[in-house]
Scaffold this motif. Sequence first.
Motif, PDB file in Angstrom:
ATOM      1  N   ALA A  77      13.951 -10.581  31.231  1.00  0.00           N
ATOM      2  CA  ALA A  77      14.706  -9.428  30.717  1.00  0.00           C
ATOM      3  C   ALA A  77      14.642  -9.378  29.192  1.00  0.00           C
ATOM      4  CB  ALA A  77      16.154  -9.489  31.196  1.00  0.00           C
ATOM      5  N   PHE A  78      14.832 -10.538  28.553  1.00  0.00           N
ATOM      6  CA  PHE A  78      14.782 -10.623  27.090  1.00  0.00           C
ATOM      7  C   PHE A  78      13.407 -10.233  26.566  1.00  0.00           C
ATOM      8  CE2 PHE A  78      13.615 -13.067  23.324  1.00  0.00           C
ATOM      9  CZ  PHE A  78      14.630 -12.722  22.446  1.00  0.00           C
ATOM     10  N   LYS A 120       8.834  -4.389  24.619  1.00  0.00           N
ATOM     11  CA  LYS A 120       8.836  -2.925  24.673  1.00  0.00           C
ATOM     12  C   LYS A 120       9.078  -2.363  23.280  1.00  0.00           C
ATOM     13  CE  LYS A 120      10.905   1.045  26.923  1.00  0.00           C
ATOM     14  NZ  LYS A 120      11.904   1.516  27.884  1.00  0.00           N
ATOM     15  N   ALA A 121      10.014  -2.959  22.541  1.00  0.00           N
ATOM     16  CA  ALA A 121      10.286  -2.505  21.168  1.00  0.00           C
ATOM     17  C   ALA A 121       9.076  -2.707  20.262  1.00  0.00           C
ATOM     18  CB  ALA A 121      11.504  -3.248  20.594  1.00  0.00           C
ATOM     19  N   LEU A 122       8.281  -3.742  20.535  1.00  0.00           N
ATOM     20  CA  LEU A 122       7.085  -4.033  19.746  1.00  0.00           C
ATOM     21  C   LEU A 122       5.824  -3.387  20.333  1.00  0.00           C
ATOM     22  CD1 LEU A 122       7.784  -7.809  19.064  1.00  0.00           C
ATOM     23  CD2 LEU A 122       7.991  -5.917  17.431  1.00  0.00           C
ATOM     24  N   LEU A 166      19.243  -8.432  20.936  1.00  0.00           N
ATOM     25  CA  LEU A 166      20.685  -8.653  21.042  1.00  0.00           C
ATOM     26  C   LEU A 166      21.267  -8.015  22.294  1.00  0.00           C
ATOM     27  CD1 LEU A 166      21.894  -8.202  17.352  1.00  0.00           C
ATOM     28  CD2 LEU A 166      21.269 -10.308  18.558  1.00  0.00           C
ATOM     29  N   ALA A 167      20.702  -6.898  22.727  1.00  0.00           N
ATOM     30  CA  ALA A 167      21.197  -6.201  23.915  1.00  0.00           C
ATOM     31  C   ALA A 167      20.712  -6.846  25.212  1.00  0.00           C
ATOM     32  CB  ALA A 167      20.761  -4.734  23.870  1.00  0.00           C
ATOM     33  N   ASN A 168      19.805  -7.821  25.111  1.00  0.00           N
ATOM     34  CA  ASN A 168      19.208  -8.405  26.308  1.00  0.00           C
ATOM     35  C   ASN A 168      19.235  -9.928  26.300  1.00  0.00           C
ATOM     36  OD1 ASN A 168      17.900  -6.136  28.055  1.00  0.00           O
ATOM     37  ND2 ASN A 168      17.628  -5.544  25.913  1.00  0.00           N
ATOM     38  N   GLY A 169      20.342 -10.496  25.846  1.00  0.00           N
ATOM     39  CA  GLY A 169      20.548 -11.936  25.952  1.00  0.00           C
ATOM     40  C   GLY A 169      20.184 -12.741  24.723  1.00  0.00           C
ATOM     41  N   VAL A 197      16.006 -13.917  16.041  1.00  0.00           N
ATOM     42  CA  VAL A 197      16.970 -14.052  17.132  1.00  0.00           C
ATOM     43  C   VAL A 197      16.657 -15.339  17.883  1.00  0.00           C
ATOM     44  CG1 VAL A 197      17.313 -11.563  17.417  1.00  0.00           C
ATOM     45  CG2 VAL A 197      15.551 -12.733  18.753  1.00  0.00           C
ATOM     46  N   LEU A 198      17.644 -15.838  18.586  1.00  0.00           N
ATOM     47  CA  LEU A 198      17.421 -16.945  19.510  1.00  0.00           C
ATOM     48  C   LEU A 198      17.300 -16.351  20.903  1.00  0.00           C
ATOM     49  CD1 LEU A 198      20.011 -19.565  18.199  1.00  0.00           C
ATOM     50  CD2 LEU A 198      17.579 -19.349  17.628  1.00  0.00           C
ATOM     51  N   ASP A 199      16.259 -16.735  21.639  1.00  0.00           N
ATOM     52  CA  ASP A 199      16.103 -16.248  23.005  1.00  0.00           C
ATOM     53  C   ASP A 199      17.079 -17.002  23.915  1.00  0.00           C
ATOM     54  OD1 ASP A 199      14.968 -18.723  23.767  1.00  0.00           O
ATOM     55  OD2 ASP A 199      12.989 -17.885  24.158  1.00  0.00           O
ATOM     56  N   PRO A 200      17.137 -16.687  25.212  1.00  0.00           N
ATOM     57  CA  PRO A 200      18.103 -17.359  26.094  1.00  0.00           C
ATOM     58  C   PRO A 200      17.978 -18.879  26.151  1.00  0.00           C
ATOM     59  CG  PRO A 200      17.351 -15.345  27.128  1.00  0.00           C
ATOM     60  CD  PRO A 200      16.495 -15.545  25.900  1.00  0.00           C
ATOM     61  N   ASP A 201      16.829 -19.439  25.745  1.00  0.00           N
ATOM     62  CA  ASP A 201      16.658 -20.895  25.740  1.00  0.00           C
ATOM     63  C   ASP A 201      16.762 -21.499  24.342  1.00  0.00           C
ATOM     64  OD1 ASP A 201      15.726 -22.238  28.488  1.00  0.00           O
ATOM     65  OD2 ASP A 201      15.147 -20.129  28.447  1.00  0.00           O
TER      66      ASP A 201
END
Length: 142
Positions: free
Chosen positions: A27-28, A34-36, A91-94, A115-119
Motif C-alpha cells: 500500500a505504501f 504512483k506519485a512518482l 504520510l497518507a499510506n503508512g 519518510v520512514l516506510d512501515p518497516d
Amino acid sequence: METQQLHRGRLIDHIQLVVRDIAASEAFYTAVFKALQIPISGRGDDYFWADELFVSTATSPAACGKLTGRHHLAFQARDEAMVQAFYQAALANGGTDNGAPGYREYHPGYYGAFVLDPDGNNIEAVYHGKAERSAPSVVVTF
C-alpha cells in the motif's frame, strides 16, 4: 515472475527489501510510486516489485527467512511538486515524517523529502533542480 529488460552498466542491478507486513508495504510503495509516476511491475502472494526494487516477505524463497535492516533509498522526482506529492502520499499510506519537503544544503537546487516506510526504512524523493539556484540552509539528520 516475468523477466524485465536488462540494463547493463548501472551501479545497482536491484535492491530487495524484506518486510514484516507485505500488505502494508505494498500500500505504501504503490501510493508513493504512483506519485512518482512509477508503475508496480509485478506481484505475487509474498512479493511485489517496481523497476529495480523487489519487496518480499521473510517467507519468500528469495529472502532466506530474514528481514532486511534499515536502508536509505532515494527516488528521483521530476520537479518539486512531485516531491511534495510523494511526501503526502507516503504520510497518507503508512509512512512517517522524517523530513518535510524542502531545500537541503547537499548541493544548490537539492529539493527533497524524507519518510520512514512501515518497516522504518528512510525513503526519500529528490529533485535536483537547477544548479544555479541557491539553496537555503536546512540541516537534515538521518
